[in-house]
Design a protein around this motif. Structure first.
Motif, PDB file in Angstrom:
ATOM      1  N   PHE A  80       1.075  -1.333   0.060  1.00 49.00           N
ATOM      2  CA  PHE A  80      -0.178  -0.226  -0.325  1.00 49.00           C
ATOM      3  C   PHE A  80       0.826   1.175  -0.179  1.00 49.00           C
ATOM      4  O   PHE A  80       0.578   2.302   0.068  1.00 49.00           O
ATOM      5  N   ASP A  81       1.800   1.228  -0.554  1.00 48.20           N
ATOM      6  CA  ASP A  81       2.747   2.202  -0.011  1.00 48.20           C
ATOM      7  C   ASP A  81       3.168   3.012  -1.650  1.00 48.20           C
ATOM      8  O   ASP A  81       4.544   2.958  -2.365  1.00 48.20           O
ATOM      9  N   ASN A  82       2.940   2.066  -2.544  1.00 48.25           N
ATOM     10  CA  ASN A  82       2.354   2.638  -3.916  1.00 48.25           C
ATOM     11  C   ASN A  82       1.234   2.825  -4.884  1.00 48.25           C
ATOM     12  O   ASN A  82      -0.024   3.408  -3.631  1.00 48.25           O
ATOM     13  N   GLU A  83       1.172   3.629  -5.502  1.00 46.21           N
ATOM     14  CA  GLU A  83      -0.296   4.293  -6.566  1.00 46.21           C
ATOM     15  C   GLU A  83      -1.038   2.993  -6.914  1.00 46.21           C
ATOM     16  O   GLU A  83      -2.323   3.457  -7.527  1.00 46.21           O
ATOM     17  N   ARG A  84      -0.710   2.074  -7.162  1.00 49.84           N
ATOM     18  CA  ARG A  84      -1.863   0.824  -7.711  1.00 49.84           C
ATOM     19  C   ARG A  84      -2.583   0.823  -6.605  1.00 49.84           C
ATOM     20  O   ARG A  84      -2.660   0.380  -5.297  1.00 49.84           O
ATOM     21  N   MET A  85      -4.248   0.905  -7.723  1.00 47.54           N
ATOM     22  CA  MET A  85      -4.849   0.050  -6.713  1.00 47.54           C
ATOM     23  C   MET A  85      -5.244  -1.454  -6.762  1.00 47.54           C
ATOM     24  O   MET A  85      -5.228  -2.445  -8.124  1.00 47.54           O
ATOM     25  N   PHE A  86      -5.242  -1.839  -5.574  1.00 43.19           N
ATOM     26  CA  PHE A  86      -5.815  -3.251  -5.284  1.00 43.19           C
ATOM     27  C   PHE A  86      -6.871  -3.808  -5.568  1.00 43.19           C
ATOM     28  O   PHE A  86      -7.920  -3.394  -4.746  1.00 43.19           O
ATOM     29  N   TYR A  87      -6.747  -5.271  -6.811  1.00 43.85           N
ATOM     30  CA  TYR A  87      -8.513  -5.851  -6.055  1.00 43.85           C
ATOM     31  C   TYR A  87      -8.206  -7.616  -6.475  1.00 43.85           C
ATOM     32  O   TYR A  87      -7.548  -7.948  -6.476  1.00 43.85           O
ATOM     33  N   ARG A  88      -9.574  -8.227  -5.110  1.00 40.18           N
ATOM     34  CA  ARG A  88      -9.360  -9.255  -4.757  1.00 40.18           C
ATOM     35  C   ARG A  88     -10.916 -10.369  -5.527  1.00 40.18           C
ATOM     36  O   ARG A  88     -11.787  -9.325  -5.624  1.00 40.18           O
ATOM     37  N   LEU A  89     -10.852 -11.203  -6.418  1.00 36.96           N
ATOM     38  CA  LEU A  89     -11.365 -11.992  -6.703  1.00 36.96           C
ATOM     39  C   LEU A  89     -12.210 -13.300  -6.257  1.00 36.96           C
ATOM     40  O   LEU A  89     -11.385 -13.850  -6.241  1.00 36.96           O
ATOM     41  N   ASN A  90     -12.663 -13.294  -5.039  1.00 35.63           N
ATOM     42  CA  ASN A  90     -12.695 -13.783  -3.502  1.00 35.63           C
ATOM     43  C   ASN A  90     -13.488 -15.132  -4.129  1.00 35.63           C
ATOM     44  O   ASN A  90     -13.156 -16.311  -4.411  1.00 35.63           O
ATOM     45  N   TYR A  91     -14.418 -14.599  -5.378  1.00 32.53           N
ATOM     46  CA  TYR A  91     -14.808 -16.421  -6.272  1.00 32.53           C
ATOM     47  C   TYR A  91     -14.191 -16.857  -7.519  1.00 32.53           C
ATOM     48  O   TYR A  91     -15.157 -17.912  -8.216  1.00 32.53           O
ATOM     49  N   ASP A 146      -4.305  -2.809   7.445  1.00 32.94           N
ATOM     50  CA  ASP A 146      -3.976  -3.745   7.239  1.00 32.94           C
ATOM     51  C   ASP A 146      -4.675  -4.589   5.823  1.00 32.94           C
ATOM     52  O   ASP A 146      -4.377  -5.508   5.486  1.00 32.94           O
ATOM     53  N   ASP A 147      -5.933  -3.760   5.317  1.00 36.28           N
ATOM     54  CA  ASP A 147      -6.298  -4.140   4.071  1.00 36.28           C
ATOM     55  C   ASP A 147      -7.240  -3.102   3.323  1.00 36.28           C
ATOM     56  O   ASP A 147      -7.600  -2.174   4.253  1.00 36.28           O
ATOM     57  N   PHE A 148      -7.074  -2.631   2.028  1.00 36.32           N
ATOM     58  CA  PHE A 148      -7.573  -1.899   1.053  1.00 36.32           C
ATOM     59  C   PHE A 148      -8.006  -1.674   0.185  1.00 36.32           C
ATOM     60  O   PHE A 148      -6.662  -1.776  -0.850  1.00 36.32           O
ATOM     61  N   THR A 149      -9.001  -2.512  -0.390  1.00 43.08           N
ATOM     62  CA  THR A 149      -9.314  -3.534  -0.887  1.00 43.08           C
ATOM     63  C   THR A 149     -10.522  -3.388  -2.164  1.00 43.08           C
ATOM     64  O   THR A 149     -11.389  -3.567  -1.326  1.00 43.08           O
ATOM     65  N   HIS A 150     -10.372  -3.651  -3.266  1.00 41.71           N
ATOM     66  CA  HIS A 150     -11.495  -3.942  -4.264  1.00 41.71           C
ATOM     67  C   HIS A 150     -11.958  -5.060  -4.169  1.00 41.71           C
ATOM     68  O   HIS A 150     -10.785  -5.976  -4.675  1.00 41.71           O
ATOM     69  N   THR A 151     -12.598  -5.367  -3.197  1.00 42.85           N
ATOM     70  CA  THR A 151     -13.175  -6.815  -3.601  1.00 42.85           C
ATOM     71  C   THR A 151     -14.420  -7.483  -4.283  1.00 42.85           C
ATOM     72  O   THR A 151     -15.567  -7.305  -3.945  1.00 42.85           O
ATOM     73  N   PHE A 152     -14.232  -8.309  -4.935  1.00 41.19           N
ATOM     74  CA  PHE A 152     -15.591  -8.997  -5.486  1.00 41.19           C
ATOM     75  C   PHE A 152     -15.725 -10.579  -4.617  1.00 41.19           C
ATOM     76  O   PHE A 152     -15.197 -11.417  -4.841  1.00 41.19           O
ATOM     77  N   ASP A 153     -16.864 -10.430  -4.962  1.00 38.85           N
ATOM     78  CA  ASP A 153     -18.101 -11.407  -4.283  1.00 38.85           C
ATOM     79  C   ASP A 153     -18.065 -12.414  -5.616  1.00 38.85           C
ATOM     80  O   ASP A 153     -18.444 -13.594  -5.371  1.00 38.85           O
ATOM     81  N   SER A 154     -18.282 -11.875  -6.543  1.00 38.26           N
ATOM     82  CA  SER A 154     -18.665 -12.580  -7.315  1.00 38.26           C
ATOM     83  C   SER A 154     -18.200 -11.637  -8.485  1.00 38.26           C
ATOM     84  O   SER A 154     -18.306 -10.443  -8.814  1.00 38.26           O
ATOM     85  N   ALA A 155     -18.778 -12.539 -10.101  1.00 32.81           N
ATOM     86  CA  ALA A 155     -18.395 -10.839 -11.400  1.00 32.81           C
ATOM     87  C   ALA A 155     -19.657  -9.908 -10.994  1.00 32.81           C
ATOM     88  O   ALA A 155     -19.001  -8.866 -11.955  1.00 32.81           O
ATOM     89  N   THR A 156     -20.321  -9.732 -10.648  1.00 34.70           N
ATOM     90  CA  THR A 156     -21.775  -8.483 -11.340  1.00 34.70           C
ATOM     91  C   THR A 156     -21.285  -7.773  -9.347  1.00 34.70           C
ATOM     92  O   THR A 156     -22.493  -7.115  -8.871  1.00 34.70           O
TER      93      THR A 156
END
Length: 221
Positions: A80-91, A146-156
């Motif tokens: 989190f010490d750079n400008e990248r935007m993180f996301y996670r595909l939980n599904y 600890d966490d700063f993420t765009h998280t997907f539970d599904s594709a929608t």
């Protein structure tokens, strides 16, 4: 239909099906890397921040119990010490953190959160001091992300998730420590939707921390 023609038909159908699957996979990758409007373009990337901090802060008794405080810079995972935007595909694979290809934060999440929290605490009526300006009698707030993420539970469906640990010190002693977590549903399943949800999560956690600080009667310490 003779055997040669049958083999040709089968091979053609396999190639067509494989091509369609590959195209579908490529579309998913492209969609994951794209960003919606709402940011500023720079160097081929769409840049996002938390927007204006002019929205009024709900009145609390925080300033009465904590007249002044040192808010240190937010620390946390080096990711989190750079400008990248993180996301996670939980599904698909919840253990893999991905980053958007063409979308970035305008500065690092650690810097954005530091500025936002200091701004919100000051708006609550508390004097926010730097570590170099503070005296020994001023309480200190340390924040670990600890966490700063765009998280997907599904594709929608997706949400912005912010989790941090706040530690309050006074006179080199730990007064209290609490974990704050907010999960805000994203209005769209793209980088823009994630950025807006995470910005709202940051303001919500700031409000939670201000309310928590109001329960700490540090004037008597």
């Amino acid at each position: 239909m003779n055997l040669t023609i049958a083999r040709y038909v089968i091979r053609t159908r396999i190639r067509t099906r494989t091509g369609l699957l590959a195209a579908a996979g490529a579309l998913v990758i492209v969609l994951a890397g794209c960003a919606a409007g709402g940011g500023k373009e720079k160097g081929g990337n769409t840049l996002y921040d938390f927007g204006s901090s002019d929205n009024p802060v709900t009145a609390t008794r925080t300033a009465q119990t904590v007249p002044a405080i040192v808010v240190t810079d937010v620390t946390g995972n080096p990711a989190f010490d750079n400008e990248r935007m993180f996301y996670r595909l939980n599904y698909a694979d919840p253990l893999q953190a991905r980053s958007y290809a063409n979308s970035r934060w305008s500065s690092t999440p650690l810097q954005l959160l530091t500025q936002r929290f200091k701004s919100r605490v000051a708006q609550a009526g508390v004097k926010v001091l730097s570590t170099s300006d503070a005296s020994n009698g001023v309480p200190l707030l340390r924040i670990d992300l600890d966490d700063f993420t765009h998280t997907f539970d599904s594709a929608t469906t997706s949400y912005g998730q912010l989790v941090l640990r706040a530690s309050l010190f006074h006179g080199h002693s730990l007064v209290d420590q609490r974990t704050f977590s907010r999960r805000i549903e994203a209005g769209s399943v793209d980088a823009g939707g994630g950025a807006r949800a995470l910005a709202q999560a940051a303001d919500a956690v700031a409000a939670d921390m201000i309310g928590w600080l109001a329960t700490q009667n540090l004037r008597k310490q």
